[in-house]
Design a protein around this motif. Structure first.
Motif, mmCIF file in Angstrom:
data_model
loop_
_atom_site.group_PDB
_atom_site.id
_atom_site.type_symbol
_atom_site.label_atom_id
_atom_site.label_comp_id
_atom_site.label_asym_id
_atom_site.label_seq_id
_atom_site.Cartn_x
_atom_site.Cartn_y
_atom_site.Cartn_z
ATOM 1 N N ILE A 1 0.827 -1.353 0.125
ATOM 2 C CA ILE A 1 -0.146 0.100 0.426
ATOM 3 C C ILE A 1 1.541 1.965 -0.042
ATOM 4 O O ILE A 1 1.833 1.233 0.774
ATOM 5 N N GLY A 2 0.655 1.883 -0.710
ATOM 6 C CA GLY A 2 0.847 3.649 -1.061
ATOM 7 C C GLY A 2 0.584 3.891 -2.165
ATOM 8 O O GLY A 2 -0.013 4.202 -3.386
ATOM 9 N N ARG A 3 1.823 5.549 -2.165
ATOM 10 C CA ARG A 3 1.696 6.488 -3.347
ATOM 11 C C ARG A 3 2.318 5.597 -4.539
ATOM 12 O O ARG A 3 2.059 6.410 -5.537
ATOM 13 N N ALA A 4 3.192 5.158 -4.436
ATOM 14 C CA ALA A 4 4.265 4.611 -5.603
ATOM 15 C C ALA A 4 3.246 3.781 -7.160
ATOM 16 O O ALA A 4 2.315 3.086 -5.981
ATOM 17 N N ASP A 5 3.590 3.992 -8.135
ATOM 18 C CA ASP A 5 2.548 2.932 -8.795
ATOM 19 C C ASP A 5 2.539 1.820 -8.664
ATOM 20 O O ASP A 5 2.066 1.308 -9.343
ATOM 21 N N THR A 6 4.029 1.624 -8.340
ATOM 22 C CA THR A 6 4.434 0.246 -8.117
ATOM 23 C C THR A 6 3.267 -0.567 -6.813
ATOM 24 O O THR A 6 3.838 -2.494 -6.644
ATOM 25 N N ASN A 7 3.280 -0.150 -5.860
ATOM 26 C CA ASN A 7 2.113 -0.871 -4.680
ATOM 27 C C ASN A 7 0.770 -1.914 -5.376
ATOM 28 O O ASN A 7 0.148 -1.100 -6.985
#
Length: 157
Positions: A35-41
């Motif tokens: 979970i997070g802001r980066a597109d890789t999440n």
């Protein structure tokens, strides 16, 4: 392989006022959910209070747990967590102080009227507990200032 109810996990972004799901992500047999802001999440949240990699949900032999990875932390029931913490069905997570709420759910979100009503009731209780925790953690600044004041000086004769 047939899908079992506990193989599916749903993570939902909750409306901060009503507590109903704004957006949901379903994961079938995933051992790890980032979970997070980066597109890789796996769950991407566009909120400045959320870290690029804010936390992760992981499945182990005893169930699911959440681990905070970002700077701004994760709270459950108004209490900040510091390490891997077990999750129960319908646990609400708060990402960062003043940040978004996520609900962890074992199974699929059905979004029936009965489920929405139960969500609203659970949300009201959760918000009440969080506000109570917040009130308990505050200190009356007037009282603190009063206690820190030096005692009055006696006039010199």
């Amino acid at each position: 392989m047939a899908e079992t109810q506990d193989a599916v996990v749903t993570v939902s972004l909750l409306d901060p006022l009503r507590g109903d799901a704004i957006q949901s992500w379903e994961f079938d047999a995933a051992p790890l959910i980032r979970i997070g802001r980066a597109d890789t999440n796996d769950v991407v949240l566009n909120d400045a209070r959320v870290s690029r990699v804010h936390g992760e949900l992981s499945r182990n032999e005893s169930g699911w747990s959440v681990t905070p990875l970002g700077r701004n932390g994760i709270a459950i029931g108004g209490q900040a967590i510091t390490g891997a913490t077990p999750l129960a069905h319908e646990t609400v997570l708060r990402l960062a102080a003043g940040g978004p709420y996520l609900e962890f759910r074992v199974g699929r979100r059905r979004n029936t009227p009965a489920e929405r009503l139960a969500d609203q009731q659970r949300w009201a209780a959760a918000r009440e507990r969080e506000e109570e925790q917040d009130r308990a953690s505050r200190t009356d600044i007037t009282e603190v200032d009063f206690l820190r004041r030096p005692p009055p000086r006696r006039p010199a004769n």
